[in-house]
Design a protein around this motif. Structure first.
Motif, mmCIF file in Angstrom:
data_model
loop_
_atom_site.group_PDB
_atom_site.id
_atom_site.type_symbol
_atom_site.label_atom_id
_atom_site.label_comp_id
_atom_site.label_asym_id
_atom_site.label_seq_id
_atom_site.Cartn_x
_atom_site.Cartn_y
_atom_site.Cartn_z
ATOM 1 N N MET A 30 0.848 -1.176 0.000
ATOM 2 C CA MET A 30 0.000 0.000 0.000
ATOM 3 C C MET A 30 0.891 1.236 0.000
ATOM 4 S SD MET A 30 -2.880 1.207 2.773
ATOM 5 C CE MET A 30 -3.458 -0.443 2.912
ATOM 6 N N PRO A 31 0.477 2.260 -0.733
ATOM 7 C CA PRO A 31 1.270 3.487 -0.715
ATOM 8 C C PRO A 31 1.462 3.975 0.718
ATOM 9 C CG PRO A 31 -0.415 3.581 -2.425
ATOM 10 C CD PRO A 31 -0.651 2.331 -1.649
ATOM 11 N N GLN A 32 2.677 4.345 1.036
ATOM 12 C CA GLN A 32 3.075 4.650 2.403
ATOM 13 C C GLN A 32 2.235 5.755 3.040
ATOM 14 O OE1 GLN A 32 5.008 2.322 3.472
ATOM 15 N NE2 GLN A 32 5.067 3.206 5.503
ATOM 16 N N ASN A 33 1.933 6.810 2.256
ATOM 17 C CA ASN A 33 1.177 7.921 2.845
ATOM 18 C C ASN A 33 -0.242 7.493 3.242
ATOM 19 O OD1 ASN A 33 0.392 7.655 0.167
ATOM 20 N ND2 ASN A 33 0.060 9.843 -0.127
ATOM 21 N N LEU A 34 -0.860 6.600 2.459
ATOM 22 C CA LEU A 34 -2.212 6.123 2.806
ATOM 23 C C LEU A 34 -2.178 5.216 4.024
ATOM 24 C CD1 LEU A 34 -3.911 5.388 -0.641
ATOM 25 C CD2 LEU A 34 -4.343 7.258 0.940
ATOM 26 N N THR A 48 -12.817 6.032 7.844
ATOM 27 C CA THR A 48 -11.407 6.065 7.440
ATOM 28 C C THR A 48 -11.170 5.036 6.339
ATOM 29 O OG1 THR A 48 -10.739 6.772 9.648
ATOM 30 C CG2 THR A 48 -9.033 5.799 8.251
ATOM 31 N N ARG A 49 -11.720 3.836 6.530
ATOM 32 C CA ARG A 49 -11.581 2.785 5.514
ATOM 33 C C ARG A 49 -12.143 3.278 4.178
ATOM 34 N NH1 ARG A 49 -15.370 -2.115 6.460
ATOM 35 N NH2 ARG A 49 -16.814 -0.440 6.049
ATOM 36 N N ARG A 50 -13.347 3.857 4.212
ATOM 37 C CA ARG A 50 -13.988 4.345 2.992
ATOM 38 C C ARG A 50 -13.117 5.386 2.293
ATOM 39 N NH1 ARG A 50 -18.252 7.741 4.709
ATOM 40 N NH2 ARG A 50 -16.588 9.257 4.601
ATOM 41 N N ASP A 51 -12.582 6.344 3.065
ATOM 42 C CA ASP A 51 -11.757 7.406 2.483
ATOM 43 C C ASP A 51 -10.498 6.841 1.824
ATOM 44 O OD1 ASP A 51 -13.638 9.149 3.471
ATOM 45 O OD2 ASP A 51 -12.388 9.868 5.132
ATOM 46 N N VAL A 52 -9.851 5.892 2.485
ATOM 47 C CA VAL A 52 -8.620 5.313 1.942
ATOM 48 C C VAL A 52 -8.928 4.498 0.684
ATOM 49 C CG1 VAL A 52 -6.764 3.665 2.410
ATOM 50 C CG2 VAL A 52 -7.356 5.378 4.109
ATOM 51 N N LYS A 93 -6.884 -4.459 -5.493
ATOM 52 C CA LYS A 93 -7.553 -5.523 -4.738
ATOM 53 C C LYS A 93 -6.739 -5.915 -3.498
ATOM 54 C CE LYS A 93 -10.096 -7.688 -8.568
ATOM 55 N NZ LYS A 93 -11.295 -6.939 -8.444
ATOM 56 N N LYS A 94 -5.421 -6.010 -3.657
ATOM 57 C CA LYS A 94 -4.564 -6.373 -2.524
ATOM 58 C C LYS A 94 -4.621 -5.290 -1.436
ATOM 59 C CE LYS A 94 0.314 -7.043 -1.328
ATOM 60 N NZ LYS A 94 0.231 -6.153 -0.196
ATOM 61 N N TYR A 95 -4.538 -4.028 -1.859
ATOM 62 C CA TYR A 95 -4.564 -2.929 -0.897
ATOM 63 C C TYR A 95 -5.918 -2.834 -0.192
ATOM 64 C CZ TYR A 95 -0.211 -1.315 -3.090
ATOM 65 O OH TYR A 95 1.059 -1.217 -3.566
ATOM 66 N N GLN A 96 -6.997 -3.093 -0.950
ATOM 67 C CA GLN A 96 -8.330 -3.074 -0.333
ATOM 68 C C GLN A 96 -8.435 -4.142 0.750
ATOM 69 O OE1 GLN A 96 -10.830 -3.389 -3.854
ATOM 70 N NE2 GLN A 96 -11.550 -1.288 -3.553
ATOM 71 N N LYS A 97 -7.855 -5.313 0.475
ATOM 72 C CA LYS A 97 -7.878 -6.384 1.485
ATOM 73 C C LYS A 97 -7.048 -5.970 2.699
ATOM 74 C CE LYS A 97 -6.809 -11.266 2.297
ATOM 75 N NZ LYS A 97 -6.711 -10.990 3.714
ATOM 76 N N ASP A 98 -5.891 -5.356 2.457
ATOM 77 C CA ASP A 98 -5.053 -4.883 3.572
ATOM 78 C C ASP A 98 -5.795 -3.852 4.429
ATOM 79 O OD1 ASP A 98 -3.036 -6.490 2.612
ATOM 80 O OD2 ASP A 98 -1.863 -4.851 1.725
ATOM 81 N N VAL A 99 -6.487 -2.929 3.765
ATOM 82 C CA VAL A 99 -7.243 -1.899 4.474
ATOM 83 C C VAL A 99 -8.360 -2.555 5.295
ATOM 84 C CG1 VAL A 99 -8.833 0.050 4.180
ATOM 85 C CG2 VAL A 99 -6.704 -0.030 2.867
ATOM 86 N N ASP A 101 -10.659 -4.274 10.409
ATOM 87 C CA ASP A 101 -11.192 -5.341 11.265
ATOM 88 C C ASP A 101 -10.431 -5.427 12.585
ATOM 89 O OD1 ASP A 101 -13.043 -5.923 9.308
ATOM 90 O OD2 ASP A 101 -11.961 -7.669 8.529
ATOM 91 N N SER A 102 -9.110 -5.256 12.531
ATOM 92 C CA SER A 102 -8.319 -5.340 13.767
ATOM 93 C C SER A 102 -8.675 -4.194 14.725
ATOM 94 C CB SER A 102 -6.828 -5.367 13.469
ATOM 95 O OG SER A 102 -6.357 -4.101 13.087
ATOM 96 N N TYR A 103 -8.925 -3.012 14.189
ATOM 97 C CA TYR A 103 -9.297 -1.885 15.042
ATOM 98 C C TYR A 103 -10.717 -2.043 15.587
ATOM 99 C CZ TYR A 103 -5.085 0.835 14.650
ATOM 100 O OH TYR A 103 -3.789 1.272 14.782
ATOM 101 N N ILE A 104 -11.608 -2.586 14.785
ATOM 102 C CA ILE A 104 -12.985 -2.840 15.258
ATOM 103 C C ILE A 104 -12.929 -3.833 16.420
ATOM 104 C CG2 ILE A 104 -15.233 -3.811 14.649
ATOM 105 C CD1 ILE A 104 -14.968 -1.205 13.223
ATOM 106 N N GLU A 105 -12.077 -4.853 16.305
ATOM 107 C CA GLU A 105 -11.920 -5.826 17.401
ATOM 108 C C GLU A 105 -11.409 -5.144 18.665
ATOM 109 O OE1 GLU A 105 -9.597 -9.337 16.542
ATOM 110 O OE2 GLU A 105 -10.677 -9.641 14.653
ATOM 111 N N LYS A 106 -10.463 -4.222 18.511
ATOM 112 C CA LYS A 106 -9.943 -3.494 19.678
ATOM 113 C C LYS A 106 -11.056 -2.680 20.340
ATOM 114 C CE LYS A 106 -5.225 -3.054 17.925
ATOM 115 N NZ LYS A 106 -4.201 -2.133 17.413
ATOM 116 N N ILE A 107 -11.859 -2.020 19.529
ATOM 117 C CA ILE A 107 -12.977 -1.227 20.051
ATOM 118 C C ILE A 107 -13.964 -2.131 20.787
ATOM 119 C CG2 ILE A 107 -15.037 0.099 19.369
ATOM 120 C CD1 ILE A 107 -13.234 1.325 17.135
#
Length: 185
Positions: free
Chosen positions: A1-5, A131-135, A154-160, A165-171
């Protein structure tokens, strides 16, 4: 994924978690802790100042908070700020310090607090999803502009999505722990 995103999504999601953590810390559980009052803003010489910056905040007993301001003339404005806060506790002013005695929570109040926890957690989840939607929108624009390939998209969308999902789990974990803390006292 592009570093800035990737940096953007991580920064925004961490800010959301920190905000939720602060909000949950301010929700009363029946036990006294300094986080209940530390961030209450006091109008100190025209400047909104957190109580923690105006004096010492301690917990001398399990259900009592003691606020000892460094500037004794500020006691009345601190007391007023506590009255205006959502704590619902009457401060006791002895001229030197302010004591807050936390009453036992009723079952009805516990249920109300649990609802507040769930509402705040849902707002955090919405922020993470935004945030996911914006990225993902940025990634689609990059693909349209030819900066990344369709496979990369497609790969970056899966990474996002995995990151989201990991942040939703933390919440969910934070909300669950706070709800348990409220209900099990």
């Amino acid at each position: 994924m592009p570093q800035n995103l990737f940096g953007e999504i991580k920064t925004r999601n961490e800010k959301t978690l920190e905000h939720l953590k602060g909000v949950l810390q301010g929700i009363r559980t029946g036990r006294a802790h300094t986080g209940l009052v530390e961030d209450i803003k006091v109008d100190y010489f025209g400047t909104p100042t957190p109580i923690k910056n105006m004096g010492s905040v301690s917990v001398p007993e399990a259900r009592q908070i003691l606020i000892t301001p460094w500037d004794k003339t500020a006691i009345s404005i601190i007391e007023k700020a506590i009255h205006m806060s959502s704590l619902g506790i009457n401060p006791q002013n002895d001229g030197e310090s302010i004591r807050l005695n936390l009453p036992e929570l009723t079952q009805e109040r516990r249920v109300d607090l649990a609802k507040i926890v769930n509402k705040e957690a849902e707002e955090a989840r919405i922020s993470i999803r935004n945030t996911r939607r914006d990225v993902i929108e940025s990634l689609k624009k990059m693909e349209k502009a030819g900066d990344i390939t369709e496979d990369d998209l497609k790969k970056y969308q899966k990474d996002v999505q995995d990151h989201t999902d990991s942040y939703i789990e933390k919440i969910d974990g934070m909300a669950s722990n706070k709800e348990k803390e409220i209900m099990d006292i």
